[in-house]
Design a protein around this motif. Structure first.
Motif, mmCIF file in Angstrom:
data_model
loop_
_atom_site.group_PDB
_atom_site.id
_atom_site.type_symbol
_atom_site.label_atom_id
_atom_site.label_comp_id
_atom_site.label_asym_id
_atom_site.label_seq_id
_atom_site.Cartn_x
_atom_site.Cartn_y
_atom_site.Cartn_z
ATOM 1 N N ALA A 60 34.482 46.838 -8.450
ATOM 2 C CA ALA A 60 33.345 46.013 -8.854
ATOM 3 C C ALA A 60 33.584 44.575 -8.404
ATOM 4 O O ALA A 60 34.724 44.096 -8.411
ATOM 5 C CB ALA A 60 33.163 46.063 -10.369
ATOM 6 N N LEU A 61 32.501 43.910 -7.994
ATOM 7 C CA LEU A 61 32.602 42.526 -7.529
ATOM 8 C C LEU A 61 31.558 41.657 -8.216
ATOM 9 O O LEU A 61 30.412 42.093 -8.422
ATOM 10 C CB LEU A 61 32.384 42.424 -6.021
ATOM 11 C CG LEU A 61 33.497 42.874 -5.080
ATOM 12 C CD1 LEU A 61 33.425 44.370 -4.868
ATOM 13 C CD2 LEU A 61 33.390 42.153 -3.752
ATOM 14 N N VAL A 62 31.947 40.432 -8.507
ATOM 15 C CA VAL A 62 31.012 39.406 -8.973
ATOM 16 C C VAL A 62 31.229 38.163 -8.123
ATOM 17 O O VAL A 62 32.373 37.729 -7.923
ATOM 18 C CB VAL A 62 31.208 39.071 -10.467
ATOM 19 C CG1 VAL A 62 30.235 37.966 -10.898
ATOM 20 C CG2 VAL A 62 31.001 40.316 -11.329
ATOM 21 N N GLY A 63 30.151 37.598 -7.615
ATOM 22 C CA GLY A 63 30.236 36.407 -6.781
ATOM 23 C C GLY A 63 29.863 35.143 -7.537
ATOM 24 O O GLY A 63 29.839 35.117 -8.765
ATOM 25 N N PHE A 64 29.553 34.115 -6.779
ATOM 26 C CA PHE A 64 29.214 32.810 -7.366
ATOM 27 C C PHE A 64 28.284 32.085 -6.404
ATOM 28 O O PHE A 64 28.555 32.008 -5.213
ATOM 29 C CB PHE A 64 30.473 31.977 -7.583
ATOM 30 C CG PHE A 64 30.326 30.894 -8.628
ATOM 31 C CD1 PHE A 64 30.903 31.033 -9.876
ATOM 32 C CD2 PHE A 64 29.614 29.736 -8.361
ATOM 33 C CE1 PHE A 64 30.778 30.047 -10.844
ATOM 34 C CE2 PHE A 64 29.476 28.745 -9.307
ATOM 35 C CZ PHE A 64 30.066 28.903 -10.564
ATOM 36 N N ASP A 65 27.185 31.567 -6.899
ATOM 37 C CA ASP A 65 26.188 30.729 -6.214
ATOM 38 C C ASP A 65 24.784 31.298 -6.368
ATOM 39 O O ASP A 65 23.837 30.567 -6.589
ATOM 40 C CB ASP A 65 26.439 30.546 -4.701
ATOM 41 C CG ASP A 65 27.614 29.651 -4.387
ATOM 42 O OD1 ASP A 65 27.920 28.781 -5.229
ATOM 43 O OD2 ASP A 65 28.232 29.830 -3.325
ATOM 44 N N ASP A 66 24.619 32.620 -6.158
ATOM 45 C CA ASP A 66 23.313 33.262 -6.020
ATOM 46 C C ASP A 66 22.561 32.665 -4.834
ATOM 47 O O ASP A 66 21.390 32.307 -4.931
ATOM 48 C CB ASP A 66 22.465 33.175 -7.294
ATOM 49 C CG ASP A 66 21.295 34.168 -7.263
ATOM 50 O OD1 ASP A 66 21.462 35.231 -6.646
ATOM 51 O OD2 ASP A 66 20.234 33.872 -7.831
ATOM 52 N N SER A 67 23.240 32.599 -3.710
ATOM 53 C CA SER A 67 22.612 32.186 -2.462
ATOM 54 C C SER A 67 22.031 33.417 -1.784
ATOM 55 O O SER A 67 22.156 34.547 -2.269
ATOM 56 C CB SER A 67 23.637 31.517 -1.549
ATOM 57 O OG SER A 67 24.581 32.480 -1.081
ATOM 58 N N ALA A 68 21.407 33.226 -0.639
ATOM 59 C CA ALA A 68 20.840 34.349 0.105
ATOM 60 C C ALA A 68 21.908 35.353 0.510
ATOM 61 O O ALA A 68 21.609 36.529 0.727
ATOM 62 C CB ALA A 68 20.099 33.834 1.339
ATOM 63 N N ALA A 69 23.154 34.920 0.590
ATOM 64 C CA ALA A 69 24.242 35.833 0.946
ATOM 65 C C ALA A 69 24.419 36.930 -0.092
ATOM 66 O O ALA A 69 24.963 37.998 0.208
ATOM 67 C CB ALA A 69 25.543 35.046 1.106
ATOM 68 N N ALA A 70 23.957 36.707 -1.316
ATOM 69 C CA ALA A 70 24.128 37.682 -2.387
ATOM 70 C C ALA A 70 23.297 38.940 -2.169
ATOM 71 O O ALA A 70 23.579 39.979 -2.769
ATOM 72 C CB ALA A 70 23.772 37.054 -3.732
ATOM 73 N N VAL A 71 22.282 38.862 -1.332
ATOM 74 C CA VAL A 71 21.416 40.021 -1.109
ATOM 75 C C VAL A 71 21.373 40.407 0.370
ATOM 76 O O VAL A 71 20.429 41.045 0.825
ATOM 77 C CB VAL A 71 19.982 39.748 -1.631
ATOM 78 C CG1 VAL A 71 19.979 39.646 -3.140
ATOM 79 C CG2 VAL A 71 19.403 38.470 -1.013
ATOM 80 N N SER A 72 22.413 40.033 1.113
ATOM 81 C CA SER A 72 22.394 40.274 2.556
ATOM 82 C C SER A 72 23.526 41.174 3.027
ATOM 83 O O SER A 72 23.747 41.291 4.232
ATOM 84 C CB SER A 72 22.462 38.941 3.313
ATOM 85 O OG SER A 72 23.690 38.283 3.047
ATOM 86 N N THR A 73 24.245 41.810 2.096
ATOM 87 C CA THR A 73 25.421 42.579 2.483
ATOM 88 C C THR A 73 25.212 44.085 2.428
ATOM 89 O O THR A 73 26.118 44.844 2.743
ATOM 90 C CB THR A 73 26.617 42.226 1.568
ATOM 91 O OG1 THR A 73 26.276 42.590 0.222
ATOM 92 C CG2 THR A 73 26.945 40.753 1.644
ATOM 93 N N GLY A 74 24.045 44.535 2.024
ATOM 94 C CA GLY A 74 23.803 45.960 1.856
ATOM 95 C C GLY A 74 24.039 46.429 0.442
ATOM 96 O O GLY A 74 23.603 47.511 0.054
ATOM 97 N N VAL A 75 24.740 45.630 -0.340
ATOM 98 C CA VAL A 75 24.949 45.891 -1.766
ATOM 99 C C VAL A 75 24.521 44.638 -2.519
ATOM 100 O O VAL A 75 25.043 43.554 -2.257
ATOM 101 C CB VAL A 75 26.429 46.213 -2.075
ATOM 102 C CG1 VAL A 75 26.625 46.404 -3.571
ATOM 103 C CG2 VAL A 75 26.874 47.448 -1.318
ATOM 104 N N GLY A 76 23.563 44.772 -3.418
ATOM 105 C CA GLY A 76 23.127 43.610 -4.189
ATOM 106 C C GLY A 76 24.277 43.065 -5.022
ATOM 107 O O GLY A 76 24.900 43.801 -5.797
ATOM 108 N N LEU A 77 24.574 41.799 -4.851
ATOM 109 C CA LEU A 77 25.758 41.197 -5.462
ATOM 110 C C LEU A 77 25.434 40.618 -6.833
ATOM 111 O O LEU A 77 24.563 39.748 -6.962
ATOM 112 C CB LEU A 77 26.306 40.093 -4.555
ATOM 113 C CG LEU A 77 27.626 39.445 -4.979
ATOM 114 C CD1 LEU A 77 28.774 40.442 -4.890
ATOM 115 C CD2 LEU A 77 27.921 38.214 -4.104
#
Length: 346
Positions: A285-302
């Motif tokens: 499991a992963l959690v990121g930081f920012d909620d930038s456009a990169a969060a929805v550009s990897t094939g898995v919603g972050l």
């Protein structure tokens, strides 16, 4: 000569253009109040600001930037200073949101923005430019504890920092989020999912935001009694995130959760997992930081911690404009709220 006026030579028989004093008389306010409204200050009440704007429109008043600069010794320009690698600055969507917010605030003012991306410590020509009267103030983002020029900058200009800094001065203001709380919030999401060994991909520890997010990660793990996995520096880049994830996968103990301290690093980490057949979030499991456009550009919603990047830019510009227009008793530190955004990765 008033600072918002220019010497006017009018042809015989031609009506001279309206002055700041005429606008003030029409609106029933002081000349100083008109000046603040014209320069985009938010320190004037809405009804008075509307009255000034009506008077400006009715009279057709147009401020003269060049004359104002000559008389007031102000450039009507502010600098956005990023002591950062050019590729990193333009490759991180977080900065795009910051610039967008600054631009939105400056749109209703007479100030223009000078962008200065200075790789390494900008102690040479950058400091000469900033200290030479070309700008009235500065906004500094992505600063590092090793940036020696910051103290000299705060001694030369009013400065607003995006993020906490070790440099303090009478003209220094900070707009930030609680990065310690954000790191803890992200880690707690992984704990609540049942992760038993949680690693983190951190940003450079020369940056206060990275240090604070790492502190939040540790605090959450300690409070819950959950085992800590490795801490790997991902350098706040996509390539760094990928390299860090590969290192985590080779660690001596299996890891089932990772707090990634920026979405951009997570966008590099996710493909590494998918290429190895590791299921997200079932295996990791992963959690990121920012909620930038990169969060929805990897094939898995972050799943990620949203910081209001555009609002941060807006507030930084707003505070600096207020300072330059003589506002007093402004808060030295503005902390904006964070929010956990739950998607597929955790």
């Amino acid at each position: 000569m008033p600072a918002d006026e220019d010497p006017i030579v009018t042809a015989p028989g031609r009506t001279p253009p309206p002055t700041l004093e005429l606008v003030a008389a029409r609106a029933g306010v002081s000349r100083a109040t008109v000046s603040r409204v014209v320069n985009g200050s938010t320190s004037v009440s809405q009804p008075i600001a509307e009255a000034v704007r009506r008077a400006v429109q009715e009279l057709g008043y147009v401020p003269n930037r060049a004359a104002r600069s000559l008389v007031s010794q102000q450039s009507q320009a502010i600098a956005l200073v990023a002591p950062e690698d050019v590729n990193r600055f333009f490759g991180d969507l977080f900065f795009a949101e910051i610039v967008s917010g600054i631009d939105a605030r400056l749109e209703d003012s007479d100030y223009v923005l000078n962008l200065m991306v200075a790789n390494h410590d900008p102690s040479g020509k950058t400091m000469r430019y900033l200290g030479g009267g070309a700008v009235d103030g500065a906004i500094v983002v992505s600063h590092h504890t090793s940036d020696r020029f910051l103290r000299r900058l705060t001694e030369s200009l009013p400065v607003v920092y995006g993020g906490r800094t070790s440099v303090a001065g009478n003209d220094t203001y900070v707009v930030d989020v609680d990065n310690v709380a954000g790191g803890a919030l992200a880690t707690q999401r992984l704990i609540d999912r049942g992760c038993t060994r949680i690693a983190t991909i951190a940003g450079p520890l020369t940056m206060q935001s990275s240090i604070d997010r790492l502190t939040g990660w540790r605090q959450a793990l300690d409070a819950a009694g959950v085992a800590a996995g490795p801490v790997v520096d991902g350098d706040f880049t996509m390539f760094g995130g990928a390299a860090a994830m590969r290192e985590i996968l080779e660690w001596r103990e299996p890891v089932d959760g990772v707090f990634v301290a920026s979405d951009l690093m997570a966008s590099g980490a996710v493909p590494v997992l998918l290429d190895r057949g590791i299921r997200i979030p079932d295996d990791m499991a992963l959690v990121g930081f920012d909620d930038s456009a990169a969060a929805v550009s990897t094939g898995v919603g972050l799943t990620t911690v949203r910081q209001p990047s555009r609002q941060m830019g807006w507030h930084m510009a707003d505070i600096l404009i207020d300072v330059l227009n003589g506002a007093v008793d402004l808060p030295r530190e503005l902390i904006l709220p964070l929010e956990l955004v739950v998607r597929d990765s955790a």
